[in-house]
Design an enzyme around this catalytic site. Structure first.
Site, PDB file in Angstrom:
ATOM      1  N   GLU A  51       7.057   6.946   9.387  1.00 59.60           N
ATOM      2  CA  GLU A  51       7.333   6.735   7.968  1.00 59.60           C
ATOM      3  C   GLU A  51       8.653   5.981   7.875  1.00 59.60           C
ATOM      4  O   GLU A  51       9.690   6.474   8.313  1.00 59.60           O
ATOM      5  CB  GLU A  51       7.435   8.050   7.191  1.00 59.60           C
ATOM      6  N   ASP A  76      15.147   6.554   8.684  1.00 61.43           N
ATOM      7  CA  ASP A  76      16.013   6.216   7.556  1.00 61.43           C
ATOM      8  C   ASP A  76      17.425   6.055   8.094  1.00 61.43           C
ATOM      9  O   ASP A  76      17.735   6.554   9.177  1.00 61.43           O
ATOM     10  CB  ASP A  76      15.971   7.315   6.480  1.00 61.43           C
ATOM     11  N   ASP A 125      13.103   0.017  -0.918  1.00 63.29           N
ATOM     12  CA  ASP A 125      13.906  -0.837  -1.802  1.00 63.29           C
ATOM     13  C   ASP A 125      13.166  -2.170  -1.949  1.00 63.29           C
ATOM     14  O   ASP A 125      12.922  -2.856  -0.951  1.00 63.29           O
ATOM     15  CB  ASP A 125      15.286  -1.048  -1.174  1.00 63.29           C
ATOM     16  N   ASP A 161       6.433   1.701  -6.768  1.00 63.28           N
ATOM     17  CA  ASP A 161       6.353   1.654  -8.229  1.00 63.28           C
ATOM     18  C   ASP A 161       6.637   0.249  -8.751  1.00 63.28           C
ATOM     19  O   ASP A 161       6.545  -0.001  -9.946  1.00 63.28           O
ATOM     20  CB  ASP A 161       7.389   2.605  -8.836  1.00 63.28           C
TER      21      ASP A 161
END
Length: 225
Positions: A51, A76, A125, A161
């Site tokens: 991920e 991350d 992002d 989104d």
């Protein structure tokens, strides 16, 4: 707040399911687990799933709970976010989970050819400014990086989104000769089922409360040669 953040950074450095490699060292000497994640870190023979931009690791943790026959690594750069996912994994004894604190643009240094079976990109992002398009996680530059370690039939998933970023991703995938399998601009009003619906990140829940549609796609990279 600053004190709490420092506490999390200190604590996460003690977790055995989190790796925080030093750039100068792995560029000079290579990364020890490259090509050996399954055998040496997880000590099994199960498929490896990533991920990217995992944040607090909601997807990593949820998928690991559901699929004990797969290994999962959340990636991350923000240690404070990784703290939550890694701590949950330790508290709940989820042994098929690991976390890697690196900048994703360095990812090809950590995985060997055909080492990864699947990739999830969850609410990255969108890098909306045109000069930063190379930093988008679905840019040609990043897709080339993934091709160095993803298995030939390895599926990539994208949830976002941001409709303009989603459209950019579709254009990039088509232009590169890659293969779109599924795509929708409104996941929760589509016929799509499965893992992509069963897990929602913190950000996703926030977007849905505001009535913002969630875009989703899955695709395969073009095979070389």
């Amino acid at each position: 707040m600053a004190k709490r953040k420092l506490q999390k950074f200190a604590e996460v450095s003690t977790f055995n399911n989190v790796l925080q490699p030093i750039k100068e060292q792995y560029l000079r000497e290579g990364f020890d687990l490259k090509g050996k994640w399954v055998s040496q870190f997880f000590e099994n023979t199960n498929p490896l799933v990533l991920e990217l931009g995992c944040g607090k690791g909601e997807y990593t943790i949820a998928l690991a709970k559901k699929y004990s026959d797969k290994n999962f690594i959340g990636i991350d750069i923000k240690g404070e976010r990784l703290w939550r996912g890694s701590k949950t994994a330790l508290e709940e004894n989820i042994i098929n989970v690991g976390f890697l604190r690196i900048r994703i643009e360095m990812i090809e240094h950590f995985f060997a050819a055909e080492e990864v079976s699947e990739i999830w990109i969850t609410f990255p992002d969108p890098q909306p400014n045109k000069p930063r398009t190379k930093k988008r996680l679905t840019s040609p530059e990043f897709l080339e990086k993934y091709s160095k370690f993803l298995k030939p039939a390895g599926i990539l998933h994208l949830k976002t989104d941001c409709a303009p970023f989603f459209d950019y991703s579709i254009e990039t995938i088509n232009a590169g000769g890659h293969k779109l399998q599924i795509n929708t601009h409104d996941l929760y009003h589509s016929d799509i089922k499965g893992d992509v619906l069963e897990t929602q990140t913190h950000y996703e829940k926030s977007f849905l409360k505001k009535g913002i549609p969630i875009c989703y796609m899955s695709f395969l990279l073009k095979q070389k040669g």
